[in-house]
Design a protein around this motif. Structure first.
Motif, short mmCIF file in Angstrom:
data_model
loop_
_atom_site.label_atom_id
_atom_site.label_comp_id
_atom_site.label_asym_id
_atom_site.label_seq_id
_atom_site.Cartn_x
_atom_site.Cartn_y
_atom_site.Cartn_z
N ARG A 1 -3.68 4.60 -0.36
CA ARG A 1 -4.50 4.82 0.85
C ARG A 1 -4.82 6.29 1.07
O ARG A 1 -5.80 6.63 1.73
CB ARG A 1 -3.76 4.27 2.07
CG ARG A 1 -3.39 2.79 1.96
CD ARG A 1 -4.67 1.93 1.94
NE ARG A 1 -4.38 0.55 1.56
CZ ARG A 1 -4.09 -0.43 2.42
NH1 ARG A 1 -4.00 -0.19 3.70
NH2 ARG A 1 -3.87 -1.65 1.96
N ALA A 2 -3.98 7.19 0.57
CA ALA A 2 -4.26 8.63 0.67
C ALA A 2 -3.38 9.36 -0.33
O ALA A 2 -2.32 8.87 -0.72
CB ALA A 2 -4.01 9.15 2.08
N ARG B 1 -4.83 14.83 1.48
CA ARG B 1 -4.25 15.64 2.56
C ARG B 1 -3.41 16.74 1.91
O ARG B 1 -2.65 16.48 0.97
CB ARG B 1 -3.33 14.80 3.44
CG ARG B 1 -4.02 13.61 4.08
CD ARG B 1 -4.61 14.01 5.45
NE ARG B 1 -5.14 12.85 6.14
CZ ARG B 1 -6.39 12.37 5.99
NH1 ARG B 1 -7.21 12.93 5.14
NH2 ARG B 1 -6.78 11.31 6.67
N PRO C 1 0.84 -1.21 0.00
CA PRO C 1 0.00 0.00 0.00
C PRO C 1 0.87 1.26 0.00
O PRO C 1 2.02 1.22 0.44
CB PRO C 1 -0.79 -0.12 1.32
CG PRO C 1 -0.02 -1.05 2.17
CD PRO C 1 0.74 -1.97 1.25
N LEU D 1 1.13 5.83 0.08
CA LEU D 1 0.64 7.21 0.00
C LEU D 1 1.13 7.72 -1.33
O LEU D 1 2.27 7.44 -1.71
CB LEU D 1 1.27 8.09 1.07
CG LEU D 1 0.86 8.02 2.52
CD1 LEU D 1 1.42 9.24 3.26
CD2 LEU D 1 -0.64 7.95 2.69
N LEU E 1 1.66 10.25 8.76
CA LEU E 1 0.51 10.02 7.88
C LEU E 1 0.60 8.63 7.23
O LEU E 1 -0.38 7.89 7.18
CB LEU E 1 0.53 11.10 6.80
CG LEU E 1 -0.74 11.37 6.01
CD1 LEU E 1 -1.92 11.62 6.93
CD2 LEU E 1 -0.52 12.59 5.11
N ALA E 2 1.81 8.31 6.77
CA ALA E 2 2.01 6.99 6.14
C ALA E 2 1.72 5.88 7.16
O ALA E 2 0.99 4.92 6.85
CB ALA E 2 3.44 6.88 5.61
N ALA F 1 -0.12 5.97 9.82
CA ALA F 1 -1.56 5.91 10.16
C ALA F 1 -2.35 5.17 9.08
O ALA F 1 -3.41 4.60 9.35
CB ALA F 1 -2.09 7.33 10.33
N GLN F 2 -1.84 5.19 7.84
CA GLN F 2 -2.55 4.51 6.74
C GLN F 2 -1.98 3.11 6.50
O GLN F 2 -2.33 2.46 5.50
CB GLN F 2 -2.40 5.33 5.45
CG GLN F 2 -2.98 6.73 5.52
CD GLN F 2 -4.51 6.74 5.54
OE1 GLN F 2 -5.14 5.76 5.13
NE2 GLN F 2 -5.09 7.81 6.04
N GLY F 3 -1.05 2.68 7.33
CA GLY F 3 -0.45 1.34 7.16
C GLY F 3 0.48 1.26 5.96
O GLY F 3 0.61 0.20 5.35
N CYS F 4 1.13 2.36 5.63
CA CYS F 4 2.01 2.38 4.43
C CYS F 4 3.47 2.51 4.84
O CYS F 4 3.81 3.27 5.74
CB CYS F 4 1.69 3.58 3.53
SG CYS F 4 -0.01 3.64 2.98
N CYS G 1 -9.82 7.58 -2.34
CA CYS G 1 -9.20 7.86 -1.04
C CYS G 1 -9.24 9.37 -0.75
O CYS G 1 -9.68 10.16 -1.59
CB CYS G 1 -7.76 7.34 -1.01
SG CYS G 1 -6.74 8.12 -2.25
#
Ligand SMILES: Cc1cc2nc3c(=O)[nH]c(=O)nc-3n(C[C@H](O)[C@H](O)[C@H](O)COP(=O)(O)OP(=O)(O)OC[C@H]3O[C@@H](n4cnc5c(N)ncnc54)[C@H](O)[C@@H]3O)c2cc1C
Length: 407
Positions: free
Chosen positions: A271-272, A305, A249, A251, A318-319, A321-324, A302
């Motif tokens: 994911r974002a 940000r 996954p 960002l 941020l990464a 938090a998104q599991g990246c 997605c």
């Protein structure tokens, strides 16, 4: 007044509208500068191509759907000039940082007379009709026709006797398509520093001819005084970026270097989408980035940000938090984005996040041929094309035309 597409939809519309003119009409009329500001003989796609709101492969592929290779060749070759300058600078990236340093030093050292000439030039008050017209057009629209850029750079350097570096700064700060490679290296080319001893000298007769007698230029330099400069630095190997891992996954980080990543990495597990405000140099970049973010978020389903800066700790958080463990962005060549990402890369790595750059096939295949003169690349265009536009599976007719043109 001409308009310059800064969203992908507007760029695709402009391309469609321009296609009928991209063949023999472009070859015959591209250098006729319309002094009225309506640049109908050229595509006005540069602000979109520079940010890759639209890809070179898309533009060239569509041209070849409508025109045989030999009819579209002139326009296609111009698109490859952008590629050439990028690839050439990428193999001598120190020229970009040298230019930045030279601008600072020259700015600080200008004597009063030169400072007055520079101020008058930028304000369009030199008394040279054509130069003043184009200086004002640049200020008002952010665009100049390519041929006008050549005259302006030549008059600045050889008639006004101003340093080319400060002229390049002037246009870089104002052009809606401002590009580190095309701008810096075109100024060097005009000044006689790209091809040793070969400078571009503006002529009053040609200016009158190309503007249908509307613009004049009295008192132009009759011979170029080529500035002293060290020889080109030696070629350095092309940078090999860390490629995105499609199994992980990600960002996605959108920068002005690639504003349509969803078209080249459609299946990435995103994911974002992150669009840092600090990478925009002005309204044109912001418009393009907003458009890119909206499309990317819609494509990958997605959130977006938009942090103010590229603070590594914020991006890493941020990464996480998104599991990246990877942040994917478009390849950033020499220039401000490249410099920012070079600083970001080790800081992210220290936090366990890889900064992966997607390098487009166009650049990967062409740049190795950009280390010498343009004709080295130009001679390969025909043979490179099937692979370059094949990335987008062109229709059979277009492929057939490319495979068997009369050269
Ligand atoms: C002194 C000087 C400074 C320049 N600075 C820039 C710059 O900062 N950013 C920039 O994008 N271009 C720059 N150029 C190149 C060129 O002038 C513009 O790309 C072109 O005028 C854009 O208009 P267009 O899209 O209508 O071009 P068209 O004539 O329709 O050409 C199609 C495309 O080919 C490419 N192209 C055409 N001519 C050139 C060229 N000479 N060099 C590189 N690419 C080319 C562009 O991507 C352009 O969109 C500069 C040229 C000079 C002489």
């Amino acid at each position: 007044m001409a308009a310059f597409p800064l969203t992908r939809a507007a760029a695709l519309d402009r391309l469609d509208a321009f296609l009928p003119k991209a063949g023999s009409a472009y070859a015959a009329r591209r250098n006729l500068v319309d002094a009225g500001g309506d640049h109908r003989n050229v595509s006005r796609l540069s602000a979109a191509l520079r940010r890759r709101l639209i890809g070179e492969d898309e533009v060239v592929g569509k041209v070849l759907e409508q025109h045989r290779f030999e009819k579209g060749e002139k326009f296609i070759a111009e698109v490859f000039w952008r590629t050439y300058w990028k690839g050439w600078l990428e193999q001598r990236p120190g020229l970009w940082t040298d230019w930045l340093a030279e601008v600072q030093a020259l700015d600080a050292a200008l004597d009063k007379a030169a400072a007055r000439r520079l101020e008058a030039a930028i304000a369009g008050r030199t008394g040279i009709d054509a130069f003043d017209h184009w200086a004002r057009e640049l200020d008002e629209t952010g665009y100049l026709h390519n041929w006008a850029r050549m005259q302006v750079a030549s008059i600045w350097t050889f008639t006004l006797g101003l340093p080319w570096q400060l002229g390049a700064k002037w246009t870089y700060d104002r052009l809606i398509d401002a590009d580190p490679a095309s701008n810096t290296l075109s100024w060097r080319w005009v000044a006689g520093l790209h091809t040793a001893g070969k400078a571009y000298l503006a002529s009053a007769d040609r200016i009158a001819a190309m503007t249908g007698g509307r613009l004049h230029a009295e008192g132009l330099a009759q011979s170029p005084r080529i500035p002293e400069a060290p020889a080109h630095p030696p070629r350095t190997p092309l940078r090999q970026p860390v490629a995105p891992d499609p199994a992980q996954p990600a960002l996605v980080l959108i920068t002005p270097e690639d504003c349509s990543l969803e078209t080249v990495l459609p299946a990435l597990d995103v994911r974002a989408v992150v669009v840092p405000r600090s990478l925009a140099r002005g309204l044109a970049d912001r418009t393009a980035l907003d458009d890119a973010a909206m499309r990317a978020a819609a494509h990958w389903g997605c959130a977006v940000r938009a942090p103010d800066s590229l603070a590594p700790a914020d991006l890493a958080a941020l990464a996480a938090a998104q599991g990246c463990t990877q942040i994917v962005t478009g390849f950033a060549p020499a220039g401000p984005v490249g410099t920012a990402l070079a600083a970001l890369r080790p800081a992210l790595a220290a936090q366990g996040i890889a900064l992966a750059e997607h390098q487009r096939a166009w650049d990967r295949l062409c740049w190795p041929h950009c280390g010498k003169g343009f004709f080295n690349l130009k001679a390969r265009i025909h043979d490179l094309l099937p692979e370059l536009i094949g990335q987008k599976a062109p229709d059979q007719a277009a492929s057939a035309m490319i495979m068997a043109p009369a050269r």
